[in-house]
Scaffold this motif. Sequence first.
Motif, PDB file in Angstrom:
ATOM      1  N   GLU A 251       0.828  -1.208   0.000  1.00 18.72           N
ATOM      2  CA  GLU A 251       0.000   0.000   0.000  1.00 18.72           C
ATOM      3  C   GLU A 251       0.868   1.266   0.000  1.00 18.72           C
ATOM      4  O   GLU A 251       0.551   2.241  -0.683  1.00 18.72           O
ATOM      5  CB  GLU A 251      -0.918   0.005   1.221  1.00 18.72           C
ATOM      6  CG  GLU A 251      -1.818   1.218   1.353  1.00 18.72           C
ATOM      7  CD  GLU A 251      -2.874   1.308   0.262  1.00 18.72           C
ATOM      8  OE1 GLU A 251      -3.356   2.417  -0.009  1.00 18.72           O
ATOM      9  OE2 GLU A 251      -3.224   0.252  -0.325  1.00 18.72           O
ATOM     10  N   PHE A 252       1.955   1.232   0.746  1.00 24.54           N
ATOM     11  CA  PHE A 252       2.809   2.413   0.846  1.00 24.54           C
ATOM     12  C   PHE A 252       4.021   2.338  -0.084  1.00 24.54           C
ATOM     13  O   PHE A 252       4.969   3.117   0.072  1.00 24.54           O
ATOM     14  CB  PHE A 252       3.240   2.619   2.304  1.00 24.54           C
ATOM     15  CG  PHE A 252       2.110   3.070   3.188  1.00 24.54           C
ATOM     16  CD1 PHE A 252       1.793   4.414   3.303  1.00 24.54           C
ATOM     17  CD2 PHE A 252       1.326   2.147   3.866  1.00 24.54           C
ATOM     18  CE1 PHE A 252       0.741   4.836   4.092  1.00 24.54           C
ATOM     19  CE2 PHE A 252       0.266   2.552   4.667  1.00 24.54           C
ATOM     20  CZ  PHE A 252      -0.037   3.899   4.779  1.00 24.54           C
ATOM     21  N   LYS A 253       3.969   1.391  -1.032  1.00 24.23           N
ATOM     22  CA  LYS A 253       5.030   1.250  -2.035  1.00 24.23           C
ATOM     23  C   LYS A 253       6.409   1.258  -1.369  1.00 24.23           C
ATOM     24  O   LYS A 253       7.336   1.975  -1.784  1.00 24.23           O
ATOM     25  CB  LYS A 253       4.916   2.355  -3.076  1.00 24.23           C
ATOM     26  CG  LYS A 253       3.608   2.324  -3.864  1.00 24.23           C
ATOM     27  CD  LYS A 253       3.537   3.448  -4.871  1.00 24.23           C
ATOM     28  CE  LYS A 253       2.309   3.356  -5.749  1.00 24.23           C
ATOM     29  NZ  LYS A 253       1.021   3.349  -5.001  1.00 24.23           N
ATOM     30  N   THR A 254       6.528   0.436  -0.354  1.00 23.55           N
ATOM     31  CA  THR A 254       7.732   0.403   0.475  1.00 23.55           C
ATOM     32  C   THR A 254       8.933  -0.161  -0.279  1.00 23.55           C
ATOM     33  O   THR A 254       8.839  -1.191  -0.946  1.00 23.55           O
ATOM     34  CB  THR A 254       7.475  -0.447   1.742  1.00 23.55           C
ATOM     35  OG1 THR A 254       6.329   0.078   2.431  1.00 23.55           O
ATOM     36  CG2 THR A 254       8.677  -0.433   2.661  1.00 23.55           C
ATOM     37  N   ASN A 255      10.073   0.528  -0.148  1.00 22.00           N
ATOM     38  CA  ASN A 255      11.339   0.048  -0.716  1.00 22.00           C
ATOM     39  C   ASN A 255      12.263  -0.526   0.346  1.00 22.00           C
ATOM     40  O   ASN A 255      13.103  -1.383   0.056  1.00 22.00           O
ATOM     41  CB  ASN A 255      12.068   1.182  -1.436  1.00 22.00           C
ATOM     42  CG  ASN A 255      11.251   1.796  -2.549  1.00 22.00           C
ATOM     43  OD1 ASN A 255      10.896   2.978  -2.479  1.00 22.00           O
ATOM     44  ND2 ASN A 255      10.930   1.020  -3.571  1.00 22.00           N
ATOM     45  N   VAL A 256      12.122  -0.023   1.580  1.00 26.12           N
ATOM     46  CA  VAL A 256      12.978  -0.488   2.674  1.00 26.12           C
ATOM     47  C   VAL A 256      12.221  -0.345   3.996  1.00 26.12           C
ATOM     48  O   VAL A 256      11.463   0.607   4.188  1.00 26.12           O
ATOM     49  CB  VAL A 256      14.306   0.311   2.713  1.00 26.12           C
ATOM     50  CG1 VAL A 256      14.059   1.801   2.859  1.00 26.12           C
ATOM     51  CG2 VAL A 256      15.217  -0.189   3.843  1.00 26.12           C
ATOM     52  N   ILE A 257      12.405  -1.329   4.881  1.00 25.12           N
ATOM     53  CA  ILE A 257      11.809  -1.226   6.212  1.00 25.12           C
ATOM     54  C   ILE A 257      12.924  -1.105   7.251  1.00 25.12           C
ATOM     55  O   ILE A 257      14.050  -1.566   7.043  1.00 25.12           O
ATOM     56  CB  ILE A 257      10.915  -2.436   6.570  1.00 25.12           C
ATOM     57  CG1 ILE A 257      11.735  -3.731   6.721  1.00 25.12           C
ATOM     58  CG2 ILE A 257       9.801  -2.602   5.562  1.00 25.12           C
ATOM     59  CD1 ILE A 257      10.974  -4.881   7.383  1.00 25.12           C
ATOM     60  N   ILE A 258      12.578  -0.439   8.348  1.00 20.86           N
ATOM     61  CA  ILE A 258      13.459  -0.398   9.517  1.00 20.86           C
ATOM     62  C   ILE A 258      12.728  -1.136  10.635  1.00 20.86           C
ATOM     63  O   ILE A 258      11.586  -0.799  10.977  1.00 20.86           O
ATOM     64  CB  ILE A 258      13.752   1.043   9.973  1.00 20.86           C
ATOM     65  CG1 ILE A 258      14.397   1.848   8.846  1.00 20.86           C
ATOM     66  CG2 ILE A 258      14.637   1.045  11.213  1.00 20.86           C
ATOM     67  CD1 ILE A 258      14.548   3.335   9.176  1.00 20.86           C
ATOM     68  N   THR A 259      13.353  -2.150  11.180  1.00 21.85           N
ATOM     69  CA  THR A 259      12.761  -2.871  12.297  1.00 21.85           C
ATOM     70  C   THR A 259      13.873  -3.270  13.254  1.00 21.85           C
ATOM     71  O   THR A 259      15.046  -2.954  13.039  1.00 21.85           O
ATOM     72  CB  THR A 259      11.942  -4.084  11.819  1.00 21.85           C
ATOM     73  OG1 THR A 259      11.205  -4.631  12.919  1.00 21.85           O
ATOM     74  CG2 THR A 259      12.830  -5.155  11.204  1.00 21.85           C
ATOM     75  N   LYS A 260      13.504  -3.934  14.332  1.00 19.34           N
ATOM     76  CA  LYS A 260      14.495  -4.320  15.337  1.00 19.34           C
ATOM     77  C   LYS A 260      14.308  -5.778  15.720  1.00 19.34           C
ATOM     78  O   LYS A 260      13.214  -6.338  15.578  1.00 19.34           O
ATOM     79  CB  LYS A 260      14.372  -3.423  16.576  1.00 19.34           C
ATOM     80  CG  LYS A 260      12.979  -3.390  17.212  1.00 19.34           C
ATOM     81  CD  LYS A 260      12.910  -2.333  18.297  1.00 19.34           C
ATOM     82  CE  LYS A 260      11.495  -2.234  18.873  1.00 19.34           C
ATOM     83  NZ  LYS A 260      11.366  -1.161  19.873  1.00 19.34           N
ATOM     84  N   ASP A 261      15.364  -6.370  16.204  1.00 15.85           N
ATOM     85  CA  ASP A 261      15.342  -7.781  16.572  1.00 15.85           C
ATOM     86  C   ASP A 261      14.707  -7.940  17.950  1.00 15.85           C
ATOM     87  O   ASP A 261      15.386  -8.155  18.948  1.00 15.85           O
ATOM     88  CB  ASP A 261      16.765  -8.346  16.568  1.00 15.85           C
ATOM     89  CG  ASP A 261      16.787  -9.821  16.928  1.00 15.85           C
ATOM     90  OD1 ASP A 261      15.744 -10.480  16.820  1.00 15.85           O
ATOM     91  OD2 ASP A 261      17.866 -10.315  17.327  1.00 15.85           O
ATOM     92  N   SER A 262      13.386  -7.839  17.984  1.00 16.92           N
ATOM     93  CA  SER A 262      12.662  -7.936  19.253  1.00 16.92           C
ATOM     94  C   SER A 262      12.016  -9.300  19.448  1.00 16.92           C
ATOM     95  O   SER A 262      11.157  -9.469  20.315  1.00 16.92           O
ATOM     96  CB  SER A 262      11.603  -6.833  19.344  1.00 16.92           C
ATOM     97  OG  SER A 262      10.743  -6.865  18.232  1.00 16.92           O
TER      98      SER A 262
END
Length: 280
Positions: free
Chosen positions: A219-230
């Motif tokens: 939906e947001f035409k995402t190219n890269v995500i930022i996440t964390k090892d939780s």
Amino acid sequence: MQKNLSARFKIFLMGGTKDSINIIKFLKNEYFSKNSSLKYPPYILTTTTTDYGAEIAKNAGSDKVISKPLSKEEIVNILTSPKNKFDIFIDATHPFATNATLTAIESSKTANIPYLCFERPDIDYSRFKNSIIFVNSFKEAGKLINNEFQSKNILHLAGVNTIESVLKFNQINLRNFFVRVLPVKSSIEKCNSLGISGENIIAMQGVFSKEFNKILMKEFKTNVIITKDSGETGGSFSKVNAAYELGIDIILVNRPKISDLNVNNSISNLNELQIFLDKF
């Protein structure tokens, strides 16, 4: 475990996570029903940093909740109060809440109360290695975005409190920067204060499936995500898996290591909690 049958087993729980809610429910139900040496369900005092976390802990069965950040001195005062007499300190704070865990370790030592840390199991990311860029901090993630993904659509999936560190590098284009945060006033206000407009804020609560995350990323035409090892509990695997299947780059912030944490005082599931308490 030698328990005083005339008194309730008392637990001081630092929470605010899904893990802590699972612990409360386990102790109040399954653990109590299976432990014939307990005359009463364990008494649990849970601390959280938000009213939202406190409400969930209370609904899960916590006997008392404190909904504000506590200093070491405040925790020690609670632990050593003659009216409390806690038997054990359980730390179920977030894996990235390093300062909270260090405070918990120091407080339990000062109060001379046994300490136990609930650590989420590690995730094997090896199958995604060609799509993941591992970094050690959110500032490092922001620097990477600024240098290599500046013109890309970025979806931040690591909580509202980490956004500011990512945006330290002010060349990031906020029109391409989307965030998913809790649907609470403080989260929205924090985003607005950082210059993120309402159309770039996804206010949702929960751990979402891979398929739902894929829909959001498309939906947001995402190219890269930022996440964390939780951990699995924090939804890390479903986020990474969704991005991987869509060919989206993944910036993953490594879980911090706490050198003061003794492996003998750590557990990663409720079965291990049962075993620890039975030997206590």
